[in-house]
Design an enzyme around this catalytic site. Structure first.
Site, PDB file in Angstrom:
ATOM      1  N   ASP A 230     -36.851 -24.569  49.931  1.00 14.55           N
ATOM      2  CA  ASP A 230     -35.421 -24.375  49.695  1.00 14.55           C
ATOM      3  C   ASP A 230     -35.157 -23.968  48.242  1.00 14.55           C
ATOM      4  O   ASP A 230     -35.930 -24.323  47.352  1.00 14.55           O
ATOM      5  CB  ASP A 230     -34.690 -25.690  50.018  1.00 14.55           C
ATOM      6  CG  ASP A 230     -33.193 -25.492  50.131  1.00 14.55           C
ATOM      7  OD1 ASP A 230     -32.747 -24.336  50.298  1.00 14.55           O
ATOM      8  OD2 ASP A 230     -32.460 -26.495  50.038  1.00 14.55           O
TER       9      ASP A 230
ATOM     10  N   ASN B  21     -30.368 -20.385  60.394  1.00 14.78           N
ATOM     11  CA  ASN B  21     -30.357 -19.263  59.444  1.00 14.78           C
ATOM     12  C   ASN B  21     -29.874 -17.952  60.072  1.00 14.78           C
ATOM     13  O   ASN B  21     -29.477 -17.027  59.363  1.00 14.78           O
ATOM     14  CB  ASN B  21     -31.748 -19.034  58.830  1.00 14.78           C
ATOM     15  CG  ASN B  21     -32.128 -20.073  57.791  1.00 14.78           C
ATOM     16  OD1 ASN B  21     -33.301 -20.337  57.556  1.00 14.78           O
ATOM     17  ND2 ASN B  21     -31.133 -20.690  57.148  1.00 14.78           N
TER      18      ASN B  21
HETATM   19  C1  FPP Z   1     -34.238 -21.313  51.627  1.00 12.88           C
HETATM   20  O1  FPP Z   1     -33.621 -20.922  50.427  1.00 12.88           O
HETATM   21  C2  FPP Z   1     -35.253 -20.372  52.044  1.00 12.88           C
HETATM   22  C3  FPP Z   1     -35.208 -19.623  53.184  1.00 12.88           C
HETATM   23  C4  FPP Z   1     -34.091 -19.667  54.132  1.00 12.88           C
HETATM   24  C5  FPP Z   1     -36.273 -18.681  53.528  1.00 12.88           C
HETATM   25  C6  FPP Z   1     -37.649 -18.956  53.050  1.00 12.88           C
HETATM   26  C7  FPP Z   1     -38.318 -17.661  52.888  1.00 12.88           C
HETATM   27  C8  FPP Z   1     -39.256 -17.357  51.963  1.00 12.88           C
HETATM   28  C9  FPP Z   1     -39.828 -18.357  51.055  1.00 12.88           C
HETATM   29  C10 FPP Z   1     -39.750 -15.971  51.789  1.00 12.88           C
HETATM   30  C11 FPP Z   1     -40.663 -15.412  52.762  1.00 12.88           C
HETATM   31  C12 FPP Z   1     -41.441 -16.354  53.580  1.00 12.88           C
HETATM   32  C13 FPP Z   1     -42.605 -16.024  54.152  1.00 12.88           C
HETATM   33  C14 FPP Z   1     -43.320 -16.988  55.029  1.00 12.88           C
HETATM   34  C15 FPP Z   1     -43.194 -14.716  53.934  1.00 12.88           C
HETATM   35  P1  FPP Z   1     -32.056 -20.762  50.426  1.00 12.88           P
HETATM   36  O2  FPP Z   1     -31.750 -19.331  50.603  1.00 12.88           O
HETATM   37  O3  FPP Z   1     -31.441 -21.662  51.445  1.00 12.88           O
HETATM   38  O4  FPP Z   1     -31.690 -21.232  48.997  1.00 12.88           O
HETATM   39  P2  FPP Z   1     -30.315 -21.921  48.533  1.00 12.88           P
HETATM   40  O5  FPP Z   1     -30.252 -23.245  49.241  1.00 12.88           O
HETATM   41  O6  FPP Z   1     -30.487 -22.052  47.069  1.00 12.88           O
HETATM   42  O7  FPP Z   1     -29.219 -20.979  48.911  1.00 12.88           O
END
Ligand code: FPP
Length: 253
Positions: A18, A66
């Site tokens: 996250d 998501n």
């Molecule tokens: C949460 O951060 C992260 C995600 C929803 C996606 C995770 C994806 C990756 C790490 C990149 C690619 C993954 C792979 C396996 C290639 P957020 O967007 O919810 O962050 P925030 O809470 O700060 O808004």
């Protein structure tokens, strides 16, 4: 330097990655850029796990919730995942990494689903380590799906209701055959499970760090493992019982 005891490594580490959005926001760049840098943290954690001999690593890459994000971000995440699968295949083969996926893969864009399926197929005989990608994944949906599958078996007369034990439920989850996580890591400070591995984390040690996912690299991962090694896992027993069990184990070894 973080000192780790190689004999007390977790067998299965699960990660809620996250904070990509916040990391990007702090720098005044697009959320998608945050996800792109987050991909490098994925690489770092996979490589470190492989090097340390951790047999299973689960990564929560995209939750069923998501799908509700702005279409541009969803598309961006899907193409990141697609590209990751394409660019990492060589490394997965070289390092003997087997890829598995859990979640509603049916909902993925066909090109991403095909890439995921073919990577799973290409890596299925690799024995060095297993990486489990949770994509379009929700813990409640997974349990509901297992309940439907079990109900169908009861309906067909293959199973009696009294025979539905925890082990039977576990066999109908996407993670059937995979040991439960020993350690769950969540980055960016939130004390939440966010519908991840609800069934599987019954006795998992939980480590939450304020570090945002794009900044979570080898050093931070080693710190999480050191935290894990300091925990005494009791599985519902008293500290004295655990100590006694450990003494017995040491005596037989
Ligand atoms: C949460 O951060 C992260 C995600 C929803 C996606 C995770 C994806 C990756 C790490 C990149 C690619 C993954 C792979 C396996 C290639 P957020 O967007 O919810 O962050 P925030 O809470 O700060 O808004």
């Amino acid at each position: 330097m973080v000192e780790l005891d190689p004999s007390r490594m977790p067998r299965h580490v699960a990660v809620i990655m996250d904070g990509n959005g916040r990391w990007a926001q702090q720098r005044g760049i697009s959320r998608l850029h945050g996800h792109r840098v987050g991909k490098d943290s994925v690489r770092a954690v996979v490589e470190t796990s492989r090097r340390l001999g951790i047999p299973y690593l689960s990564l929560y890459a995209f939750s069923s919730e998501n799908w509700g994000r702005p279409p541009r971000e969803v598309d961006g995440l899907m193409s990141l995942l697609h590209r990751y699968l394409e660019t990492e295949l060589g490394k997965m083969m070289r390092h003997q990494i087997r890829l598995l996926a859990v979640g509603s893969l049916r909902r993925l864009p066909p090109a991403v689903r095909d890439a995921l399926r073919s990577t799973i197929e290409a890596t299925r005989h690799n024995t060095g380590m297993t990486v489990i990608l949770a994509v379009s994944y929700g813990g409640r949906e997974e349990i509901a799906r297992a309940a439907r599958a079990i109900a169908r078996r009861v309906d067909r007369g293959e199973l009696r209701p009294e025979q539905i034990t925890s082990a039977v439920v576990a066999q109908h989850l996407g993670t059937a055959g995979i040991p439960d996580p020993d350690l769950l890591i969540r980055t960016s400070g939130e004390m939440r499970i966010s519908n991840f591995f609800l069934w599987q984390i019954a006795y998992t040690e939980i480590y939450v760090t304020d570090t945002l996912w794009p900044d979570f690299r080898e050093r931070e991962f080693l710190q999480a493992l050191a935290f894990y090694q300091q925990r005494q896992r009791r599985f519902g027993k008293t500290p004295a019982q655990v100590e006694r069990d450990q003494q017995r184990l040491r005596a037989v070894n």
